[in-house]
Scaffold this motif. Structure first.
Motif, mmCIF file in Angstrom:
data_model
loop_
_atom_site.group_PDB
_atom_site.id
_atom_site.type_symbol
_atom_site.label_atom_id
_atom_site.label_comp_id
_atom_site.label_asym_id
_atom_site.label_seq_id
_atom_site.Cartn_x
_atom_site.Cartn_y
_atom_site.Cartn_z
ATOM 1 N N LEU A 78 0.591 -1.200 0.061
ATOM 2 C CA LEU A 78 0.080 -0.159 -0.116
ATOM 3 C C LEU A 78 0.933 1.170 0.097
ATOM 4 C CD1 LEU A 78 -2.788 1.315 0.167
ATOM 5 C CD2 LEU A 78 -2.697 1.259 2.583
ATOM 6 N N TYR A 79 1.981 1.233 0.959
ATOM 7 C CA TYR A 79 2.602 2.608 1.011
ATOM 8 C C TYR A 79 3.538 2.846 -0.196
ATOM 9 C CZ TYR A 79 2.015 1.405 6.014
ATOM 10 O OH TYR A 79 1.403 1.029 7.157
ATOM 11 N N GLU A 80 3.661 1.908 -0.991
ATOM 12 C CA GLU A 80 4.735 2.136 -1.997
ATOM 13 C C GLU A 80 3.709 2.317 -3.592
ATOM 14 O OE1 GLU A 80 8.027 2.426 -4.700
ATOM 15 O OE2 GLU A 80 7.754 2.153 -2.378
ATOM 16 N N ASP A 81 2.748 1.516 -3.480
ATOM 17 C CA ASP A 81 1.957 1.534 -4.665
ATOM 18 C C ASP A 81 1.012 2.809 -4.825
ATOM 19 O OD1 ASP A 81 2.967 -0.812 -5.346
ATOM 20 O OD2 ASP A 81 1.493 -2.208 -4.680
ATOM 21 N N VAL A 82 0.890 3.584 -3.812
ATOM 22 C CA VAL A 82 -0.224 4.888 -3.808
ATOM 23 C C VAL A 82 0.800 5.889 -4.343
ATOM 24 C CG1 VAL A 82 -1.909 4.126 -2.150
ATOM 25 C CG2 VAL A 82 0.094 5.379 -1.399
ATOM 26 N N ARG A 83 2.021 5.646 -4.172
ATOM 27 C CA ARG A 83 3.182 6.895 -4.228
ATOM 28 C C ARG A 83 2.845 7.673 -5.766
ATOM 29 N NH1 ARG A 83 8.751 5.012 -3.155
ATOM 30 N NH2 ARG A 83 8.990 7.478 -3.578
ATOM 31 N N ASP A 84 2.443 6.887 -6.997
ATOM 32 C CA ASP A 84 2.524 7.495 -7.999
ATOM 33 C C ASP A 84 1.007 8.095 -8.399
ATOM 34 O OD1 ASP A 84 0.969 5.341 -8.877
ATOM 35 O OD2 ASP A 84 2.556 4.564 -10.275
ATOM 36 N N GLY A 85 0.035 8.043 -7.565
ATOM 37 C CA GLY A 85 -1.192 8.482 -7.663
ATOM 38 C C GLY A 85 -2.197 7.724 -8.511
ATOM 39 N N ARG A 86 -1.603 6.713 -9.423
ATOM 40 C CA ARG A 86 -2.646 6.036 -10.177
ATOM 41 C C ARG A 86 -3.490 5.067 -9.392
ATOM 42 N NH1 ARG A 86 -0.596 6.905 -14.943
ATOM 43 N NH2 ARG A 86 -1.191 5.198 -16.344
ATOM 44 N N VAL A 87 -3.263 4.253 -8.447
ATOM 45 C CA VAL A 87 -4.155 3.380 -7.293
ATOM 46 C C VAL A 87 -4.995 4.431 -6.900
ATOM 47 C CG1 VAL A 87 -4.199 2.106 -5.454
ATOM 48 C CG2 VAL A 87 -2.382 1.756 -7.079
ATOM 49 N N LEU A 88 -4.833 5.629 -6.279
ATOM 50 C CA LEU A 88 -5.821 6.523 -5.750
ATOM 51 C C LEU A 88 -6.686 6.965 -6.936
ATOM 52 C CD1 LEU A 88 -3.578 8.361 -3.101
ATOM 53 C CD2 LEU A 88 -5.334 6.586 -2.595
ATOM 54 N N TYR A 89 -6.180 7.251 -7.958
ATOM 55 C CA TYR A 89 -7.153 7.866 -9.075
ATOM 56 C C TYR A 89 -8.197 6.766 -9.483
ATOM 57 C CZ TYR A 89 -8.148 10.082 -13.622
ATOM 58 O OH TYR A 89 -8.694 10.444 -14.777
ATOM 59 N N HIS A 90 -7.678 5.616 -9.635
ATOM 60 C CA HIS A 90 -8.868 4.672 -9.985
ATOM 61 C C HIS A 90 -9.761 4.009 -8.858
ATOM 62 C CE1 HIS A 90 -7.480 4.263 -14.151
ATOM 63 N NE2 HIS A 90 -6.176 4.050 -13.751
ATOM 64 N N PHE A 91 -8.856 4.208 -7.702
ATOM 65 C CA PHE A 91 -9.887 3.962 -6.671
ATOM 66 C C PHE A 91 -11.127 4.984 -6.371
ATOM 67 C CE2 PHE A 91 -9.898 4.032 -1.605
ATOM 68 C CZ PHE A 91 -10.960 3.113 -1.500
ATOM 69 N N LEU A 92 -10.554 6.237 -6.610
ATOM 70 C CA LEU A 92 -11.821 7.139 -6.620
ATOM 71 C C LEU A 92 -12.712 7.073 -7.512
ATOM 72 C CD1 LEU A 92 -9.612 10.202 -5.240
ATOM 73 C CD2 LEU A 92 -11.310 8.956 -4.056
ATOM 74 N N GLU A 93 -12.142 6.773 -8.889
ATOM 75 C CA GLU A 93 -13.217 6.409 -9.981
ATOM 76 C C GLU A 93 -14.130 5.436 -9.525
ATOM 77 O OE1 GLU A 93 -11.089 8.116 -13.932
ATOM 78 O OE2 GLU A 93 -10.942 6.109 -13.386
ATOM 79 N N ALA A 94 -13.619 4.188 -8.967
ATOM 80 C CA ALA A 94 -14.473 3.287 -8.649
ATOM 81 C C ALA A 94 -15.322 3.331 -7.567
ATOM 82 C CB ALA A 94 -13.318 1.919 -8.132
ATOM 83 N N LEU A 95 -14.972 4.160 -6.512
ATOM 84 C CA LEU A 95 -15.992 4.636 -5.505
ATOM 85 C C LEU A 95 -16.858 5.493 -6.074
ATOM 86 C CD1 LEU A 95 -13.667 4.885 -2.360
ATOM 87 C CD2 LEU A 95 -15.230 3.224 -2.762
ATOM 88 N N THR A 96 -16.785 6.508 -6.907
ATOM 89 C CA THR A 96 -17.786 7.456 -7.212
ATOM 90 C C THR A 96 -18.544 7.076 -8.524
ATOM 91 O OG1 THR A 96 -16.161 8.617 -8.725
ATOM 92 C CG2 THR A 96 -16.294 9.249 -6.376
ATOM 93 N N GLY A 97 -17.876 6.166 -9.189
ATOM 94 C CA GLY A 97 -18.480 5.880 -10.625
ATOM 95 C C GLY A 97 -18.559 6.938 -11.549
#
Length: 153
Positions: free
Chosen positions: A39-58
């Motif tokens: 988690l700590y490494e994979d969120v660093r480039d923003g891509r995971v958070l971007y797609h996570f937010l898209e999934a949550l918001t639709g």
């Protein structure tokens, strides 16, 4: 208070939160082809958070900016700035969490950011019209404890 010391309760809960949040994020971003391993490494480039937010918001976050490959630090900062532009519009409250904390993979801010996102969307989804904020928080904490317990099994 400094960083958690191995064997202390903070370190135990930090590991549980990391595992629980990683599983939750992976369940949401599965369709994007991304997988969170650390988690700590994979969120660093923003891509995971971007797609996570898209999934949550639709909804697409494209109106906030385009992502780049995120290999260099400045690219990671740019990607996370796109993600952070979304939060005020969505009324997600972030306290003392900045882009550089996430780029650096600092455990406490990363966990705090992910918890803020999860809690906000769980409150939205779990809350009922007659619930007060305390009732919704109790529901969210109950959910988190249940998820942490399942992570142990």
């Amino acid at each position: 208070m400094g960083p958690p010391v191995k064997g202390r309760p903070e370190a135990h809960w930090q590991r549980l939160q990391k595992q629980t949040f990683t599983r939750y994020i992976n369940s949401k971003i599965r369709s994007s082809g991304l997988v969170v391993r650390d988690l700590y490494e994979d969120v660093r480039d923003g891509r995971v958070l971007y797609h996570f937010l898209e999934a949550l918001t639709g909804e697409s976050l494209a109106k906030y900016g385009r992502l780049n490959d995120g290999r260099m630090r400045i690219q990671r900062v740019a990607n996370l700035n796109v993600v952070f532009k979304f939060f005020p519009d969505a009324d997600v409250k972030l306290e003392n969490i900045g882009v550089l904390d996430i780029v650096d993979g600092s455990p406490t801010p990363v966990l705090g950011l992910v918890w803020s996102i999860i809690a906000f969307y769980l409150v939205r989804d779990v809350g009922e019209a007659d619930d007060d904020l305390a009732a919704v928080k109790r529901k969210v904490l109950k959910w988190a404890r249940r998820r942490a317990f399942l992570a142990i099994l």
